[in-house]
Scaffold this motif. Structure first.
Motif, short mmCIF file in Angstrom:
data_model
loop_
_atom_site.label_atom_id
_atom_site.label_comp_id
_atom_site.label_asym_id
_atom_site.label_seq_id
_atom_site.Cartn_x
_atom_site.Cartn_y
_atom_site.Cartn_z
N ASN A 34 0.83 -1.21 0.00
CA ASN A 34 0.00 0.00 0.00
C ASN A 34 0.85 1.25 0.00
OD1 ASN A 34 -2.52 -1.42 2.24
ND2 ASN A 34 -2.21 -1.70 0.05
N THR A 84 3.65 1.81 -1.34
CA THR A 84 4.23 2.11 -2.65
C THR A 84 3.16 2.31 -3.71
OG1 THR A 84 4.49 -0.28 -3.00
CG2 THR A 84 6.41 0.92 -2.20
N GLY A 85 1.92 2.52 -3.26
CA GLY A 85 0.85 2.87 -4.18
C GLY A 85 0.03 1.72 -4.70
N ALA A 125 -2.51 -1.61 -4.70
CA ALA A 125 -3.73 -2.07 -4.02
C ALA A 125 -3.40 -3.38 -3.31
CB ALA A 125 -4.85 -2.29 -5.04
N ARG A 141 -1.96 3.74 -12.38
CA ARG A 141 -2.61 3.89 -11.08
C ARG A 141 -2.12 5.19 -10.43
NH1 ARG A 141 -5.23 0.90 -7.13
NH2 ARG A 141 -4.54 1.32 -4.99
N ALA A 142 -3.05 6.08 -10.09
CA ALA A 142 -2.69 7.39 -9.54
C ALA A 142 -1.90 7.26 -8.24
CB ALA A 142 -3.95 8.22 -9.31
N GLU A 143 -2.25 6.27 -7.43
CA GLU A 143 -1.55 6.09 -6.15
C GLU A 143 -0.08 5.72 -6.36
OE1 GLU A 143 -5.89 4.92 -5.43
OE2 GLU A 143 -4.38 4.78 -7.03
N VAL A 144 0.19 4.93 -7.38
CA VAL A 144 1.58 4.56 -7.69
C VAL A 144 2.35 5.78 -8.21
CG1 VAL A 144 3.08 3.13 -9.13
CG2 VAL A 144 0.99 2.15 -8.13
N GLU A 145 1.72 6.58 -9.05
CA GLU A 145 2.38 7.79 -9.57
C GLU A 145 2.72 8.75 -8.43
OE1 GLU A 145 -0.40 9.25 -12.42
OE2 GLU A 145 0.40 8.01 -14.06
N ALA A 146 1.83 8.89 -7.46
CA ALA A 146 2.10 9.76 -6.31
C ALA A 146 3.24 9.19 -5.47
CB ALA A 146 0.84 9.91 -5.46
N ALA A 147 3.23 7.88 -5.28
CA ALA A 147 4.30 7.25 -4.52
C ALA A 147 5.65 7.40 -5.24
CB ALA A 147 3.98 5.78 -4.29
N SER A 154 7.09 10.87 -4.60
CA SER A 154 7.67 10.92 -3.25
C SER A 154 8.99 10.17 -3.22
CB SER A 154 6.69 10.31 -2.24
OG SER A 154 5.50 11.05 -2.18
#
Length: 494
Positions: free
Chosen positions: A388, A390-391, A393, A475-481, A484
């Protein structure tokens, strides 16, 4: 077989282009010394070399002697001297005078020195020497996984764990330090925060180590020698010197603040499922100073590193070189056999328990009692949290997120009892403390099982760890991770 007449031995590796390669060779990469015994008399020189390796501070490590099956049956007239008792004394290397003088000069010039205590202190039996040294010179101490218990947990300058699984106090000191005296540590990525924890660009590292390779890591000033001997030499050369009082006092204040923070995480709560930290708190409250807590894999090592307070040297045993799942129960048995007088407390997750649990039966058979606390979060909670972070699911780590026709209901109590252990499942932290007291009174291995929350962990303290994140993802969460991650890479101090 030394004769190699049969090509159908079960230990041979089919298809390998050498008749001398067997299953024993899998131990070569992890052995400091490996020898295949093909003649009876070869044992004499092999034993000599094996003991040299096992007792050498710099070279020590596993030894494998692979005896050919037919050679084991052969007779040989060994000389009487081969059977005479011999005591092997590990050597204690003193520091080179030039290196010692260089380190003394660096320490005297430092304004914010910090000791990093590694496992080498325990191997050297230098725990008392470390306490004398840091007390005399006002130097705060942070502990690696292997070095935990090198300094009494209640020492006013013990800041606790350092690095990725470190305390707020230790990591704050590490970020500000202008000199690090790293004693008996490999300075691996969990200790250094993947080389991003030591924030002062001018920070110097002194590596006090028996291994020249480890002593010079990270462009460090090497100080090659035995920790116990060299700490005494350093102390004598630093008589009258101490770190600035403001730095020492800042460390004491940081320690106090961290202990208050940690107490909030380990306190019992009203949640349906307790966290790992709350289970640790319960076991800590019912433990004695002589107890040994042992662990290896999953989220528990990080929680224990931050939160456990060992009662004395050797009271904390963590297999974190490879964080080997399944080590826990077998390792606990080894500790118990090595020191039968101490109560050995094994803390293990359901995943590791399922991987290797048969030594419960062995411990019962040998009368080598263990107290085993099984934290059942129904899967691999640590890797799920990392997934989670690292973005990603949740996928294939918790049982509920894995492919299944039916969710397994594993009865750990029945399983442990079938191997001869006294087993019990508890439903709350209060019940856990009562069950732990009961387990202490038992005369054979006891297993206490408790369901835990797979999602909660101690978010206070800690530091960044280099876990790569994909550059490209839908996946937007992976791109944000990933963003960072890239920002964090810049903070690495090469």
């Amino acid at each position: 077989m030394a004769t190699a007449l049969s090509q159908k031995l079960s230990c041979l590796i089919p298809g390998v282009q050498s008749s001398t390669v067997s299953a024993n060779d899998c131990f070569r990469p992890v052995s400091r010394f490996f020898d295949r015994i093909t003649r009876p008399e070869q044992i004499m020189s092999a034993f000599e070399r094996a003991m040299q390796v096992l007792t050498d501070a710099a070279e020590c490590g596993p030894v494998t002697l692979a005896l050919c099956q037919d050679v084991q049956t052969e007779a040989f007239e060994y000389p009487d001297w081969f059977f005479a008792e011999r005591v092997w004394q590990p050597r204690r290397a003193r520091a080179d005078e030039t290196q010692l003088a260089q380190v003394v000069a660096l320490l005297k010039a430092a304004k914010r020195p910090l000791v990093i205590a590694g496992g080498g202190i325990l191997y050297s039996e230098a725990e008392g020497d470390l306490a004398v040294f840091c007390t005399a010179h006002g130097m705060p101490v942070a502990e690696t996984q292997a070095g935990k218990s090198a300094l009494p947990h209640d020492h006013p300058l013990n800041l606790g764990a350092i690095g990725v699984t470190g305390t707020g106090a230790a990591n704050d000191a590490a970020r500000q330090a202008d000199l690090l005296l790293a004693i008996g540590t490999r300075l691996q990525d969990f200790t250094t925060g993947s080389r991003s924890l030591f924030a002062d660009p001018a920070c110097r590292i002194v590596g006090l180590n028996t291994q020249t390779f480890d002593a010079g890591k990270h462009r460090g000033q090497p100080l090659v020698g035995d920790a116990k001997v060299v700490l005494a030499e350093l102390g004598a050369s630093l008589q009258g010197w101490a770190a600035p009082a403001i730095w020492t006092e800042q460390a004491r204040t940081g320690r106090t603040a961290w202990l208050e923070t940690a107490a909030r995480y380990t306190a019992a709560g009203n949640e349906i499922l307790p966290s790992d930290a709350q289970v640790i708190g319960a076991v800590q409250r019912r433990s004695l100073p002589s107890d040994v807590v042992l662990c290896a894999a999953g989220g528990l090592p990080g929680e224990l590193h931050k939160l456990w307070q060992p009662g004395g040297p050797g009271g904390y045993h963590m297999e974190y070189g490879y964080s080997c799942m399944g080590y826990e129960i077998a390792g606990g048995l080894g500790v118990k056999l090595a020191d039968p007088a101490r109560e050995v407390v094994v803390m293990v997750g359901d995943g590791s328990y399922l991987m290797m649990n048969s030594e419960i039966a062995t411990s019962v058979m040998l009368g080598a009692k263990l107290i085993i606390v099984v934290l059942d979060n129904r899967g691999f909670g640590c890797i799920n949290r990392l997934q989670n972070a690292t973005g990603g699911a949740s996928f294939n780590n918790l049982l509920r997120d894995a492919r299944h026709e039916i969710l397994p209901e594993i009865d750990f109590v029945a399983h442990a009892a079938a191997m001869g252990a006294i087993a019990r499942k508890v439903a709350s932290i209060t019940d856990l403390e009562a069950a732990f007291d009961e387990a202490r009174r038992h005369d054979r291995t006891s297993v206490v099982v408790i369901d835990t929350d797979p999602l909660r962990s101690t978010d206070a303290g800690g530091h960044w760890w280099d876990v790569a994140v994909p550059e490209v993802s839908g996946r937007a969460e992976v791109e944000a991770a990933r963003r960072s991650y890239v920002e964090a890479l810049v903070r690495r101090n090469y």
